[in-house]
Design a protein around this motif. Structure first.
Motif, PDB file in Angstrom:
ATOM      1  N   LEU A   1      59.202 -21.517 -36.264  1.00  0.00           N
ATOM      2  CA  LEU A   1      59.246 -22.265 -35.005  1.00  0.00           C
ATOM      3  C   LEU A   1      60.187 -23.464 -35.123  1.00  0.00           C
ATOM      4  O   LEU A   1      60.913 -23.788 -34.177  1.00  0.00           O
TER       5      LEU A   1
ATOM      6  N   GLU B   1      63.293 -24.156 -32.627  1.00  0.00           N
ATOM      7  CA  GLU B   1      63.482 -25.409 -31.879  1.00  0.00           C
ATOM      8  C   GLU B   1      64.853 -26.013 -32.157  1.00  0.00           C
ATOM      9  O   GLU B   1      65.484 -26.585 -31.251  1.00  0.00           O
TER      10      GLU B   1
ATOM     11  N   ARG C   1      67.244 -24.013 -29.968  1.00  0.00           N
ATOM     12  CA  ARG C   1      67.138 -24.338 -28.541  1.00  0.00           C
ATOM     13  C   ARG C   1      67.714 -25.721 -28.245  1.00  0.00           C
ATOM     14  O   ARG C   1      68.340 -25.936 -27.192  1.00  0.00           O
TER      15      ARG C   1
ATOM     16  N   ILE D   1      53.356 -21.034 -29.928  1.00  0.00           N
ATOM     17  CA  ILE D   1      54.337 -21.017 -28.835  1.00  0.00           C
ATOM     18  C   ILE D   1      53.692 -20.854 -27.462  1.00  0.00           C
ATOM     19  O   ILE D   1      54.386 -20.931 -26.448  1.00  0.00           O
TER      20      ILE D   1
ATOM     21  N   ARG E   1      54.683 -23.116 -24.585  1.00  0.00           N
ATOM     22  CA  ARG E   1      56.101 -23.251 -24.301  1.00  0.00           C
ATOM     23  C   ARG E   1      56.488 -22.539 -22.999  1.00  0.00           C
ATOM     24  O   ARG E   1      55.806 -21.605 -22.564  1.00  0.00           O
ATOM     25  N   LEU E   2      57.600 -22.966 -22.438  1.00  0.00           N
ATOM     26  CA  LEU E   2      58.137 -22.329 -21.228  1.00  0.00           C
ATOM     27  C   LEU E   2      59.155 -21.240 -21.556  1.00  0.00           C
ATOM     28  O   LEU E   2      59.680 -20.591 -20.660  1.00  0.00           O
ATOM     29  N   ASP E   3      59.440 -21.062 -22.844  1.00  0.00           N
ATOM     30  CA  ASP E   3      60.408 -20.045 -23.273  1.00  0.00           C
ATOM     31  C   ASP E   3      59.790 -19.139 -24.335  1.00  0.00           C
ATOM     32  O   ASP E   3      60.426 -18.807 -25.340  1.00  0.00           O
ATOM     33  N   VAL E   4      58.550 -18.730 -24.094  1.00  0.00           N
ATOM     34  CA  VAL E   4      57.807 -17.926 -25.072  1.00  0.00           C
ATOM     35  C   VAL E   4      58.591 -16.691 -25.491  1.00  0.00           C
ATOM     36  O   VAL E   4      58.677 -16.340 -26.672  1.00  0.00           O
TER      37      VAL E   4
ATOM     38  N   ALA F   1      61.284 -17.415 -27.959  1.00  0.00           N
ATOM     39  CA  ALA F   1      60.713 -17.744 -29.263  1.00  0.00           C
ATOM     40  C   ALA F   1      60.278 -16.479 -30.002  1.00  0.00           C
ATOM     41  O   ALA F   1      60.446 -16.373 -31.226  1.00  0.00           O
TER      42      ALA F   1
ATOM     43  N   ARG G   1      53.125 -12.437 -24.359  1.00  0.00           N
ATOM     44  CA  ARG G   1      52.961 -13.094 -23.051  1.00  0.00           C
ATOM     45  C   ARG G   1      52.508 -12.065 -22.025  1.00  0.00           C
ATOM     46  O   ARG G   1      53.136 -11.027 -21.834  1.00  0.00           O
TER      47      ARG G   1
ATOM     48  N   SER H   1      54.611 -21.507 -14.259  1.00  0.00           N
ATOM     49  CA  SER H   1      54.761 -22.851 -14.810  1.00  0.00           C
ATOM     50  C   SER H   1      54.443 -23.941 -13.797  1.00  0.00           C
ATOM     51  O   SER H   1      54.044 -25.044 -14.172  1.00  0.00           O
TER      52      SER H   1
END
Length: 584
Positions: A14, A18, A21, A91, A94-97, A100, A128, A135
Motif C-alpha cells: 500500500l 500511495e 498515486r 484500502i 479509499r476512493l480508488d480501491v 489499489a 469491491r 462516494s
C-alpha cells in the motif's frame, strides 16, 4: 498493532501504491498549467513520464519487498492469501480501491513471474462490491437552459476555470448555440426541462482542453464535448497569456467515442473517484468497455485488469472459440481472435519470413515505442500479457496447431491447458484490404481518403509506419483507418527520403545501375504506389486524393518541421466541424 509478516507485506504494498498515486496526481494536476502556458513539448514529455511511472513504481516496490522480506516468505502463496485479506481492509476507505487492487496484482505477478493467478492470492475478482455505496462526491455541475442556449454555453466555458481569457466568448457561444440548434434532436432543443451537465474535471490532451458531459431534455439525452484550444495566429492579452476559443461542439455518440478512442493518447484528467467517472462516461458511450475508458483517463494498467476480467467472463460463456484472424497471415506475428470479445491476440513467431530484418527484441521495442508515443487517433493501443492460460478446447484445432507450429517457444501445452508465454492484445478491426473488397464505391472513396489521412497524421506525430500495406491497417465501426502492425515502425526523423535519380531507370532496385546505392533508412516515396495497391484503379484514386504522399519534398518538409520543434496539430474531429474560420 498488527505486526504479522502478512500484514506488513500488505502495508508495504500500500505504501508503494500511495507513492505511485501521489506522483501520478502531481503530473496530472500540472496539465492545467501546461495548457495555460501552451507548454506543448512539456505536455508530451509529461505524458511519456506518466506512462513510464507505473512500471517504475512497481519496480521500486518490488525492490522494497525484497529488502524487507525473505525470499521464502515472499514466495509463499499462503502469506499472500493473508496479505490479500489485510490489504482489502486497508484500502476499503479509499476512493480508488480498484486501482489499489491492480497495483497489488502487479506486485504479485512480478514476484511469481505471472504464475499462480488465483483469486485466493490476488484480486482476480475485485473485493469491491458492485452495489457499494457511492462516494457522495458531486461529479458534475448542471444548468437549466431556460430558452437561452448561448448563455448556457457561456456558463459552461466560464465555469471550467481554464484561467486564460477567451478571445471572443460571444462569438464562440453564438456559433455553438447555432450548431446545437441545427443538430440537437427537436425533443431536447424545445424541451422546457432542457439542461447542460458537465463533469467538474477538465480533460487535457495535446493542445486541447475538453469539457465533457451531456445535454438532457424531454426524457432524452445526448453526449456533449466542448473542445477548447488556444486562439490560432492571435496576439496574447496584455499579461502575455494566450487567448482561448471554443473549437467546436460535439454531440453524436460516434464523435465522442472517437475523442475517447483506444487509438489516442491518454487524457490528463484529475478524477476524485475513478470508477464513478468511468461509470458516467459509459452512460455517454454505452459501447465503450470499461477497460478502454480507464485507459483513456490514464489508468491503463487497471484498464488491462478490466479487460482481463471481461475476457474471462466472455470465454466462460463458450459462445465461440479462438480462431486464426481473417486476412493475410503476418510475417512476424501469429494472429488469432475471439470474435465475440472483439479482441485480437498477437504472438511473435519463432522465426520470421526472410523479408523481415528484425528480431523479437526489436519487435517488442517497437510496440513499447507506440505505447509511449502520442498515437494521434491512428495507432491502436495494446495490452501486453505474460503466461496467458486458456483451456485447449477454447481453441479451434486449426488455430491451435498453427500457433504451436510457428511459435513453439511461446505457445505450449500443459495437460489440457494452453500456456502463451507472451502476447499482445488489440481491439478487433476489419483489415483494410478486406474492407475494400466488401464496401461500396462511396465507402471506398471515404476510406481511401482516411487511409491517406492516417499516414499523414502519424507522420505529423513523427511516426513512419514502415510497411504501409493495406493489411497492416484496420477499419473501425466508425469507418476510421487505424494502423496496427508495428514491427517496422520508426520515427519519421530517422528516415532518409530520397528521389530516384533520373539516370537510374526502372531497374535501380535490382541493381541495374551499380553506382546507385541504397542505405538501410532510404525511402523512395515515388515507389509507394505498387506496394500499397495491387489494384490500379484504387491507386489512381488514392493518388488523386493524396498526391503529396508520393513527393519527397512533402516528407522532408514534415521532418524539418519536427526538427524545428513544431508540434503539428492533429484534431480528433474533422476540420469541417471546427469553428476555425470564425476563430482566426
Amino acid at each position: 498493532m498488527n505486526t504479522t509478516p502478512a500484514y506488513r507485506l500488505a502495508a508495504t504494498i500500500l505504501h508503494g501504491f500511495e507513492a505511485y498515486r501521489t506522483r501520478f496526481k502531481a503530473i496530472t494536476l500540472d496539465a492545467q498549467r501546461r495548457f495555460q502556458e501552451g507548454a506543448w513539448r512539456e505536455s508530451q514529455q509529461a505524458s511519456i513520464a506518466r506512462i513510464n511511472l507505473y512500471q517504475q513504481q512497481v519496480d521500486d516496490a518490488v525492490e522494497r519487498l525484497k529488502r524487507t522480506f525473505s525470499n521464502e516468505l515472499l514466495t509463499h502463496c499462503e502469506v499472500w492469501r493473508e496479505a490479500r485479506s489485510h490489504y482489502a481492509e486497508l484500502i476499503r476507505p479509499r476512493l480508488d480501491v480498484e486501482l489499489a487492487e491492480t497495483f497489488f496484482n502487479s506486485l504479485f505477478c512480478a514476484i511469481f513471474k505471472h504464475r499462480h493467478i488465483r483469486n485466493e492470492w490476488m484480486f482476480v475478482i475485485s473485493s469491491r462490491k458492485e452495489a457499494a455505496q457511492r462516494s457522495g462526491i458531486e461529479l458534475c455541475r448542471r444548468r437549466s437552459i431556460d430558452g437561452d442556449w448561448q448563455a448556457a454555453l457561456r456558463w459552461a466555458l466560464e465555469g471550467a476555470a481554464l484561467h486564460n481569457p477567451f478571445a471572443d466568448m460571444a462569438r464562440d457561444t453564438r456559433l455553438g448555440a447555432a450548431l446545437l440548434n441545427k443538430t440537437l434532436p427537436g425533443t431536447i432543443w424545445q424541451a422546457k426541462d432542457a439542461a447542460i451537465e458537465l463533469l467538474h474535471s477538465v480533460f487535457y490532451r495535446n493542445k486541447g482542453a475538453y469539457l465533457v458531459g451531456r445535454v438532457t431534455g424531454g426524457g432524452e439525452q445526448v453526449p456533449l464535448v466542448l473542445p477548447v484550444r488556444h486562439q490560432e495566429h492571435a496576439e496574447q492579452n496584455t499579461e502575455g497569456v494566450p487567448r482561448l476559443h471554443l473549437d467546436t461542439v460535439l454531440i453524436t455518440p460516434d464523435d465522442v467515442a472517437i475523442i475517447f478512442s483506444f487509438s489516442r493518447a491518454y487524457f490528463q484528467v484529475d478524477v476524485a473517484v475513478p470508477n464513478e467517472c468511468v461509470g458516467y462516461l459509459q452512460r455517454l458511450m454505452p459501447h465503450k468497455p470499461a477497460g478502454e475508458l480507464y485507459a483513456a483517463i490514464g489508468f491503463f494498467k487497471h484498464g488491462k485488469t478490466e479487460f482481463f476480467r471481461a475476457l474471462n467472463q466472455q470465454v466462460a460463456k463458450r459462445e465461440d472459440v479462438f480462431i486464426i484472424a481473417p486476412g493475410v497471415r503476418g510475417m512476424v506475428m501469429a494472429v488469432f481472435v475471439l470474435p465475440s470479445a472483439r479482441t485480437v491476440f498477437k504472438i511473435i513467431k519463432d522465426t520470421f519470413d526472410p523479408a523481415k530484418d528484425v528480431t523479437p527484441d526489436i519487435v517488442r521495442e517497437k510496440y513499447h515505442l507506440v505505447k509511449r508515443h502520442d498515437r494521434v487517433g491512428r495507432m491502436a493501443d495494446t495490452q501486453e500479457f505474460s503466461n496467458f492460460t486458456v483451456h485447449n478446447d477454447h481453441f479451434d484445432p486449426e488455430c491451435l496447431a498453427h500457433l504451436l507450429e510457428v511459435a513453439p517457444s511461446t505457445v505450449t501445452l500443459k495437460g489440457e491447458k494452453v500456456v502463451i508465454k507472451h502476447c499482445y492484445t488489440e481491439r478487433m478491426m476489419t483489415p483494410l484490404n478486406i474492407y475494400l473488397e466488401q464496401c461500396d464505391d462511396e465507402a471506398q472513396l471515404a476510406v481511401l481518403k482516411d487511409y491517406g489521412d492516417a499516414i499523414k497524421q502519424m507522420a505529423a506525430a513523427n511516426i513512419f509506419p514502415g510497411d504501409m500495406l493495406l493489411k497492416n491497417f484496420g477499419v473501425t465501426r466508425q469507418g476510421r483507418v487505424i494502423f496496427y502492425d508495428y514491427d517496422e515502425v520508426c520515427y519519421l526523423t530517422e528516415c532518409h527520403f530520397r528521389a530516384i535519380p533520373a539516370a537510374s531507370g526502372d531497374d535501380y532496385l535490382s541493381g541495374g545501375n551499380e553506382s546507385f546505392s541504397i542505405g538501410p533508412n532510404d525511402i523512395f516515396p515515388e515507389e509507394f504506389g505498387p506496394f500499397m495497391f495491387a489494384n490500379p484503379e484504387r491507386l489512381r484514386v488514392f493518388k488523386q486524393l493524396h498526391p503529396e504522399l508520393f513527393e519527397v519534398r512533402y516528407w522532408q518538409g514534415l521532418q524539418q518541421a519536427i526538427v524545428d520543434g513544431r508540434i503539428i496539430d492533429v484534431y480528433p474531429y474533422g476540420n469541417e466541424q471546427r469553428f476555425v474560420d470564425a476563430a482566426q
